[in-house]
Design a protein around this motif. Structure first.
Motif, PDB file in Angstrom:
ATOM      1  N   HIS A 153       0.741  -1.253   0.029  1.00 27.73           N
ATOM      2  CA  HIS A 153      -0.055   0.024  -0.100  1.00 27.73           C
ATOM      3  C   HIS A 153       0.802   1.190   0.079  1.00 27.73           C
ATOM      4  N   ARG A 154       2.125   1.007   0.569  1.00 26.81           N
ATOM      5  CA  ARG A 154       2.980   2.393   0.529  1.00 26.81           C
ATOM      6  C   ARG A 154       3.297   2.557  -0.998  1.00 26.81           C
ATOM      7  N   HIS A 155       3.220   1.771  -1.672  1.00 25.88           N
ATOM      8  CA  HIS A 155       3.591   1.972  -3.300  1.00 25.88           C
ATOM      9  C   HIS A 155       2.216   2.382  -3.918  1.00 25.88           C
ATOM     10  N   ASP A 156       1.138   2.442  -3.389  1.00 22.50           N
ATOM     11  CA  ASP A 156      -0.089   2.728  -3.886  1.00 22.50           C
ATOM     12  C   ASP A 156      -0.671   1.605  -4.762  1.00 22.50           C
ATOM     13  N   THR A 157      -0.248   0.397  -4.513  1.00 25.69           N
ATOM     14  CA  THR A 157      -0.628  -0.995  -5.031  1.00 25.69           C
ATOM     15  C   THR A 157      -1.692  -1.857  -4.177  1.00 25.69           C
ATOM     16  N   ALA A 158      -2.947  -2.107  -4.837  1.00 26.25           N
ATOM     17  CA  ALA A 158      -3.693  -3.087  -4.213  1.00 26.25           C
ATOM     18  C   ALA A 158      -2.945  -4.345  -3.962  1.00 26.25           C
ATOM     19  N   LEU A 159      -3.625  -5.131  -2.996  1.00 23.95           N
ATOM     20  CA  LEU A 159      -3.218  -6.627  -2.751  1.00 23.95           C
ATOM     21  C   LEU A 159      -4.359  -7.412  -2.512  1.00 23.95           C
TER      22      LEU A 159
END
Length: 696
Positions: free
Chosen positions: A111-117
């Motif tokens: 999330h710190r890279h603006d990527t969903a998981l």
């Protein structure tokens, strides 16, 4: 995340999108979640888990892709939700609350890279081995044996249905408590899909027969999941819209399945695939490699897309932005999985946005990654050795902060080319000497049958990088020791590869090597016996090449099966092509003698188990027994090296090069890599190169 990485990510995310692939970089809203582009990595099981948990190695592997700019990373291929769903190739276990803290740490990383998981959940049903874990019987819709794994399942009884549904719901809740953005249920070939397929479901109760009955169990599971996670958590399914088997789910039924799931309101997206991952022949088709078109299963995808309005995901051999962008622009899908493309280069999105598309390392579809998993190993890329080793091997080579060194590399195969690339990225002055007219080494031979042509992408990418990095490349240069020392090197790397091993067969001097044929130095004869005591790709490749040229071919091996060292998906393609070409496959026979006869060549074979001798009369014998190291130059250069070619093996195994200091009067450090040491493969040669050169 370092300050440098934050600055790099900010610049990349804010960089203007080049116009060629604009559709691919449009944001997409999935329920409440806004994904920054249409690129994702779909769920898979790289076998990096420890004790069924996604620990540091697992997380860093996905974080690297997040640093690279993709919008959604899905993980945990076929993550187990119950003890009677034991992992068969290193999957995660989401059947315990122990996983929640790992999920929380994992989610924070991405999330710190603006990527969903998101995580994929599954009960594998019969698609496993019951003689592992807790030794619990496999379960399924019916008692039918599963061809790919060989398990004989128990047909589910009443008490099993609620138990499994509750286990799915509890696992989904753990995903939510772990801070994940959603979860996906793997249907295809797994327990829910075993109820869907008429080929696997022979029940005559309310869970069998009609499509409505066959879907009942899956809908019960989805209902229980919604009961516990609520409507604000994203839930989707990955399913097969067309099993491509007579009597199985066809595309019309697949479309109806998609419609019914949209109408249910229980899911938020459909991840569409095709094929049958539960048959021996179908495995390769569901995880398509270089033998299949890009993209694969597009016809099934288009039919489903036309029938529903809900979000559609797709992933099946989409390896380049042009293909992915066209699929988004044409409305075929809303999110595109470029999973193996990210294994080859986790930074491909960032590189494209920064105008560095030429630097993207391509996925060539070799399926080295998936085949290692099927053989009990961990997922590794055939030509990006940093993937899966992010904690000690860098994806980005940084310039040296020490002195510039003169590096001379002898040999222009993938190992030598990678050594040259890394050394040049470090800022050193690099000279590459190669005896061939074209860089590539054995890759040039390996690509001589049409379906393996994409292997050339490995060496073409390396050649382009070497040109960009201004490496001094000298082709048609057969280097002697004095040629190397005349360049006054600080470091010498011997990547001269191997030479065909013809010594294992009495009379081998009468035979030819696979290299002789694939390089066109020797023409195919009418009747050919190929002897393969290698067990990897070269034997089947030369046999197929000969058959395509019109030869009558028998492929003989002392191993219990042809291509015993080849992973599942490639072995399937080899066998399919060999059978179609009329090649006779003869395992369990060792060639002991080749001799001249009145009719050409007489060959004696010995059965490995009975000792019985058989004979063949052929016009040509091809020996493929691997290679012997081409080491003469290395041995000549040893005496004048500071380390006599030695280094600390324990440190090297951990990714560090610690040269010996054996000869204070030496003029250069000396190393050899790849097949110049011993017969191995492309990945091994390139991993040697990385470890030798990354810290120069």
């Amino acid at each position: 995340m370092s300050a440098e990485e934050k600055d790099q990510a900010s610049r990349s995310d804010n960089a203007p999108v080049p116009p060629a692939y604009r559709a691919l970089f449009e944001p997409f809203r999935l329920k409440h979640l806004v994904l920054k582009n249409r690129i994702m990595s779909t769920s898979h099981a790289p076998a990096y888990a420890e004790g069924g948990m996604p620990t540091e190695r697992y997380q860093k592997y996905h974080e690297e892709k997040a640093k690279g700019g993709l919008a959604l990373s899905m993980f945990g291929g076929a993550s187990a939700i119950a003890p009677d769903s034991p992992p068969s190739f290193g999957q995660l276990y989401v059947g315990s609350d122990d996983v929640i803290p790992y999920f929380q740490e994992f989610a924070d990383r991405l999330h710190r890279h603006d990527t969903a998981l998101m995580c994929q959940l599954s009960h594998v049903g019969r698609r496993t081995h019951a003689n592992s874990g807790g030794w619990l019987p496999a379960i399924s819709a019916s008692h039918l044996k599963e061809p790919a794994h060989g398990s004989f399942p128990k047909a589910m009884e009443r008490s099993d249905f609620r138990r499994v549904a509750d286990a799915y719901a509890a696992a989904a809740l753990r995903c939510k408590k772990g801070g994940l953005d959603g979860c996906e249920l793997l249907i295809a070939g797994h327990l829910i899909g075993q109820f869907w397929s008429p080929l696997m479901n022979q029940r005559n109760d309310e869970y069998g027969g009609s499509l409505e009955n066959r879907l009942r169990f899956g809908f019960e599971i989805l209902g229980r999941i919604r009961d516990v996670v609520g409507s604000d958590f994203i839930v989707g399914i990955r399913f097969t819209a067309d099993e491509k088997l007579e009597g199985g789910i066809d595309i019309e039924e697949g479309i109806e399945i998609a419609r019914l799931h949209q109408q249910s309101g229980l899911i938020d997206f459909l991840n569409v695939n095709a094929g049958s991952n539960w048959t021996n022949a179908g495995v390769a088709e569901t995880v398509p490699g270089m033998a299949f078109p890009s993209p694969t299963h597009i016809a099934a995808l288009k039919r489903v897309r036309a029938a529903v309005t809900m979000p559609i995901f797709h992933a099946a051999r989409v390896t380049d932005f042009a293909t992915a962008n066209a699929m988004i622009k044409d409305g075929d899908a809303d999110m595109i999985g470029m999973t193996r493309a990210h294994i080859a280069d986790p930074h491909l999105v960032r590189k494209y946005r920064e105008g560095r598309e030429a630097e993207i390392r391509p996925c060539v579809g070799a399926s080295y990654c998936i085949d290692r998993i099927y053989r009990g190993g961990d997922a590794l890329c055939i030509h990006n050795v940093a993937t899966g080793r992010e904690s000690f091997i860098p994806q980005v080579i940084r310039p040296t902060d020490g002195p510039v060194r003169r590096v001379v590399i002898v040999g222009g195969g993938p190992g030598g080319m990678e050594a040259a690339r890394i050394s040049a990225e470090r800022g050193h002055k690099v000279t590459l000497l190669d005896a061939g007219a074209t860089l590539g080494g054995q890759v040039l031979l390996a690509s001589e049958v049409s379906w393996r042509r994409d292997l050339l992408g490995i060496t073409r990418w390396l050649a382009d990088r070497l040109t960009t990095l201004s490496v001094d490349i000298r082709s048609n240069f057969y280097a002697e020791a004095e040629d190397v020392t005349a360049l006054d090197p600080d470091v010498v790397i011997i990547a001269t590869g191997g030479i065909p091993n013809m010594e294992l067969v009495n009379g081998g001097e009468l035979a030819v090597s696979s290299w002789d044929l694939l390089s066109r130095a020797v023409q195919p004869a009418p009747r050919v016996l190929v002897y393969d005591d290698n067990g990897s790709h070269p034997g089947p490749v030369v046999a197929e090449y000969l058959a395509n040229a019109g030869s009558a071919v028998e492929l003989v091996s002392p191993d219990p099966e042809i291509g015993v060292r080849i992973g599942t998906t490639n072995a399937i393609v080899h066998r399919r092509n060999l059978y179609r070409s009329g090649v006779t496959l003869t395992p369990d026979r060792r060639v002991i003698t080749v001799e001249r006869s009145a009719n050409g060549l007489g060959v004696q074979l010995r059965n490995e188990y009975t000792g019985e001798i058989e004979t063949r009369q052929v016009d040509q014998v091809v020996i493929e027994c691997g290679t012997l190291p081409n080491e003469d130059l290395y041995l000549e250069l040893q005496e004048d090296s500071t380390n006599l070619g030695r280094f600390d093996l324990e440190a090297f195994a951990k990714g560090k090069l610690v040269p010996a200091q054996d000869n204070p009067k030496g003029r250069y450090q000396l190393f050899r890599i790849g097949d110049a040491v011993a017969c191995r493969d492309i990945h091994a040669a390139m991993y040697d190169a990385m470890r030798v050169c990354k810290d120069l």
